[in-house]
Design an enzyme around this catalytic site. Structure first.
Site, PDB file in Angstrom:
ATOM      1  N   ARG A  89       0.838  -1.210   0.000  1.00 22.62           N
ATOM      2  CA  ARG A  89       0.000   0.000   0.000  1.00 22.62           C
ATOM      3  C   ARG A  89       0.863   1.246   0.000  1.00 22.62           C
ATOM      4  NH1 ARG A  89      -4.839  -2.664   1.022  1.00 22.62           N
ATOM      5  NH2 ARG A  89      -6.438  -1.284   1.765  1.00 22.62           N
ATOM      6  N   ARG A 125     -21.942  -2.743  -0.507  1.00 24.58           N
ATOM      7  CA  ARG A 125     -21.415  -4.107  -0.353  1.00 24.58           C
ATOM      8  C   ARG A 125     -21.914  -4.747   0.944  1.00 24.58           C
ATOM      9  NH1 ARG A 125     -15.053  -5.043  -0.656  1.00 24.58           N
ATOM     10  NH2 ARG A 125     -15.051  -3.336   0.852  1.00 24.58           N
ATOM     11  N   ARG A 159     -19.273  -4.213   6.186  1.00 24.72           N
ATOM     12  CA  ARG A 159     -17.979  -3.978   6.820  1.00 24.72           C
ATOM     13  C   ARG A 159     -17.984  -2.623   7.525  1.00 24.72           C
ATOM     14  NH1 ARG A 159     -13.303  -5.428   2.437  1.00 24.72           N
ATOM     15  NH2 ARG A 159     -12.479  -3.488   3.306  1.00 24.72           N
ATOM     16  N   ARG A 170     -10.805   6.308   3.131  1.00 26.23           N
ATOM     17  CA  ARG A 170      -9.994   5.268   2.467  1.00 26.23           C
ATOM     18  C   ARG A 170      -9.593   5.708   1.061  1.00 26.23           C
ATOM     19  NH1 ARG A 170     -14.005   0.469   2.738  1.00 26.23           N
ATOM     20  NH2 ARG A 170     -12.430  -0.718   1.584  1.00 26.23           N
TER      21      ARG A 170
HETATM   22  P1  AP5 Z   1     -13.866  -6.189  -4.049  1.00 22.07           P
HETATM   23  O1  AP5 Z   1     -13.380  -7.246  -4.975  1.00 22.07           O
HETATM   24  O2  AP5 Z   1     -14.132  -6.552  -2.638  1.00 22.07           O
HETATM   25  O3  AP5 Z   1     -12.873  -4.920  -4.143  1.00 22.07           O
HETATM   26  P2  AP5 Z   1     -11.454  -4.699  -3.497  1.00 22.07           P
HETATM   27  O4  AP5 Z   1     -10.660  -3.920  -4.487  1.00 22.07           O
HETATM   28  O5  AP5 Z   1     -10.867  -5.974  -3.008  1.00 22.07           O
HETATM   29  O6  AP5 Z   1     -11.923  -3.743  -2.309  1.00 22.07           O
HETATM   30  P3  AP5 Z   1     -11.672  -3.770  -0.763  1.00 22.07           P
HETATM   31  O7  AP5 Z   1     -12.601  -2.743  -0.200  1.00 22.07           O
HETATM   32  O8  AP5 Z   1     -11.737  -5.134  -0.166  1.00 22.07           O
HETATM   33  O9  AP5 Z   1     -10.191  -3.259  -0.752  1.00 22.07           O
HETATM   34  P4  AP5 Z   1      -9.487  -2.385   0.229  1.00 22.07           P
HETATM   35  O10 AP5 Z   1      -8.197  -2.320  -0.467  1.00 22.07           O
HETATM   36  O11 AP5 Z   1      -9.980  -1.075   0.659  1.00 22.07           O
HETATM   37  O12 AP5 Z   1      -9.663  -3.176   1.587  1.00 22.07           O
HETATM   38  P5  AP5 Z   1      -8.751  -4.247   2.284  1.00 22.07           P
HETATM   39  O13 AP5 Z   1      -9.647  -5.307   2.740  1.00 22.07           O
HETATM   40  O14 AP5 Z   1      -7.562  -4.582   1.460  1.00 22.07           O
HETATM   41  O15 AP5 Z   1     -15.178  -5.530  -4.696  1.00 22.07           O
HETATM   42  C1  AP5 Z   1     -15.883  -4.497  -4.051  1.00 22.07           C
HETATM   43  C2  AP5 Z   1     -17.384  -4.642  -4.352  1.00 22.07           C
HETATM   44  O16 AP5 Z   1     -17.599  -4.499  -5.748  1.00 22.07           O
HETATM   45  C3  AP5 Z   1     -17.947  -6.034  -3.979  1.00 22.07           C
HETATM   46  O17 AP5 Z   1     -19.258  -5.867  -3.504  1.00 22.07           O
HETATM   47  C4  AP5 Z   1     -17.961  -6.813  -5.301  1.00 22.07           C
HETATM   48  O18 AP5 Z   1     -18.985  -7.780  -5.327  1.00 22.07           O
HETATM   49  C5  AP5 Z   1     -18.185  -5.687  -6.314  1.00 22.07           C
HETATM   50  N1  AP5 Z   1     -17.507  -5.910  -7.589  1.00 22.07           N
HETATM   51  C6  AP5 Z   1     -16.255  -6.390  -7.781  1.00 22.07           C
HETATM   52  N2  AP5 Z   1     -15.956  -6.427  -9.096  1.00 22.07           N
HETATM   53  C7  AP5 Z   1     -17.047  -5.929  -9.751  1.00 22.07           C
HETATM   54  C8  AP5 Z   1     -17.341  -5.690 -11.135  1.00 22.07           C
HETATM   55  N3  AP5 Z   1     -16.461  -5.962 -12.099  1.00 22.07           N
HETATM   56  N4  AP5 Z   1     -18.563  -5.185 -11.441  1.00 22.07           N
HETATM   57  C9  AP5 Z   1     -19.485  -4.890 -10.460  1.00 22.07           C
HETATM   58  N5  AP5 Z   1     -19.248  -5.100  -9.136  1.00 22.07           N
HETATM   59  C10 AP5 Z   1     -18.045  -5.607  -8.784  1.00 22.07           C
HETATM   60  O19 AP5 Z   1      -8.172  -3.388   3.522  1.00 22.07           O
HETATM   61  C11 AP5 Z   1      -9.005  -2.991   4.573  1.00 22.07           C
HETATM   62  C12 AP5 Z   1      -8.175  -2.204   5.585  1.00 22.07           C
HETATM   63  O20 AP5 Z   1      -7.139  -3.046   6.132  1.00 22.07           O
HETATM   64  C13 AP5 Z   1      -7.429  -0.975   5.059  1.00 22.07           C
HETATM   65  O21 AP5 Z   1      -8.259   0.171   4.986  1.00 22.07           O
HETATM   66  C14 AP5 Z   1      -6.324  -0.838   6.123  1.00 22.07           C
HETATM   67  O22 AP5 Z   1      -6.837  -0.293   7.301  1.00 22.07           O
HETATM   68  C15 AP5 Z   1      -5.940  -2.282   6.383  1.00 22.07           C
HETATM   69  N6  AP5 Z   1      -4.874  -2.769   5.493  1.00 22.07           N
HETATM   70  C16 AP5 Z   1      -4.973  -3.795   4.581  1.00 22.07           C
HETATM   71  N7  AP5 Z   1      -3.819  -3.955   3.910  1.00 22.07           N
HETATM   72  C17 AP5 Z   1      -2.953  -3.029   4.415  1.00 22.07           C
HETATM   73  C18 AP5 Z   1      -1.597  -2.681   4.113  1.00 22.07           C
HETATM   74  N8  AP5 Z   1      -0.888  -3.346   3.161  1.00 22.07           N
HETATM   75  N9  AP5 Z   1      -1.018  -1.675   4.799  1.00 22.07           N
HETATM   76  C19 AP5 Z   1      -1.715  -1.008   5.781  1.00 22.07           C
HETATM   77  N10 AP5 Z   1      -2.994  -1.276   6.115  1.00 22.07           N
HETATM   78  C20 AP5 Z   1      -3.617  -2.280   5.432  1.00 22.07           C
END
Ligand code: AP5
Length: 212
Positions: A89, A125, A159, A170
């Site tokens: 990230r 979502r 969530r 975010r």
């Molecule tokens: P989805 O596939 O879930 O999207 P995503 O890109 O994976 O989104 P996330 O919200 O899970 O990612 P994020 O990066 O914010 O969160 P993360 O969990 O990594 O799709 C989203 C929605 O769209 C779903 O409903 C799906 O069905 C729909 N969809 C998908 N594709 C579609 C399409 N083509 N057409 C229509 N609909 C579609 O991180 C959460 C938190 O964890 C962060 O905020 C942070 O606090 C922490 N964290 C995680 N990793 C780190 C790191 N490396 N460093 C520091 N903190 C971290």
């Protein structure tokens, strides 16, 4: 190892695609968000720490995340294919991966999508507590709280970081960090981009082509 990282805003579809590409069991998929949510559910020390950051939409400290991902990668054989979803990230996280020849990134794929679509996807979502599948309220043929289409699990929830105010935070953090990551991978010559505003199947096909 052959490591592919998925870059892209929250809601750009990284998790959806990574899960599908790992379904055959030949690719290891690590979602740092899922790992942290599992730690929160288990009530572990890192989970307690993570909850504070996640609920506010803030990033956890780099050293915590680097240790978490190293622990996941270390046991894998050198021949492994890996998709990292949600890591790196920050440029510091990207540099930490490239420090060891074993975990050097082969390609970084940026999921490109307009911001207004992201807000709609994230605030609508709902996630299954049992299997982690996600759905959108507009397309669910049932009411939130009823059973999951995939595993028949009984509880769909929103969530904590998908509320409108946290989604805004975010997205703003993403914009601040992402430019540096794009320059980093572009300089190394391993940045690829994908149009993530298409149907899930079409995106998957493009990814398979890009990753082959
Ligand atoms: P989805 O596939 O879930 O999207 P995503 O890109 O994976 O989104 P996330 O919200 O899970 O990612 P994020 O990066 O914010 O969160 P993360 O969990 O990594 O799709 C989203 C929605 O769209 C779903 O409903 C799906 O069905 C729909 N969809 C998908 N594709 C579609 C399409 N083509 N057409 C229509 N609909 C579609 O991180 C959460 C938190 O964890 C962060 O905020 C942070 O606090 C922490 N964290 C995680 N990793 C780190 C790191 N490396 N460093 C520091 N903190 C971290």
């Amino acid at each position: 190892m052959r490591i592919t990282v998925f870059l892209g805003a929250p809601g750009s579809g990284k998790g959806t695609q990574a899960k599908r590409l790992a379904e055959d069991g030949l690719v290891h998929h690590f979602s740092t968000g899922d790992m942290l949510r599992a730690a929160i559910a288990a009530g572990s020390e890192i989970g307690l720490k993570a909850k504070v950051y996640i609920d506010k939409g803030e990033l956890l400290p780099d050293d915590v995340m680097i240790e978490l991902i190293n622990k996941a990668l270390n046991p894998l054989p050198d021949s492994s294919k890996v998709i990292l979803d949600g890591f790196p990230r920050t440029v510091a996280q990207a540099e930490a991966l490239d420090k060891s020849p074993r975990s050097r990134v082969s390609e970084a794929i940026m999921f490109e999508i307009p911001e207004e679509i992201l807000v709609k996807r994230l605030t609508g979502r709902r996630v299954c507590k049992k299997c982690g599948s996600s759905f959108h309220v507009e397309f669910m043929p049932f009411e939130p709280g009823k059973s999951c289409q995939d595993c028949k699990g009984e509880f769909l929830y929103q969530r904590t970081d998908d509320s409108a105010d946290v989604v805004g935070r975010r997205l703003s953090i993403f914009k601040t960090q992402n430019e540096g990551l794009l320059s980093y991978y572009s300089r190394l010559g391993n940045l690829k981009k994908i149009d993530a505003n298409k149907q899930v199947d079409l995106i998957q096909k493009s990814l398979v082509d890009l990753m082959s």
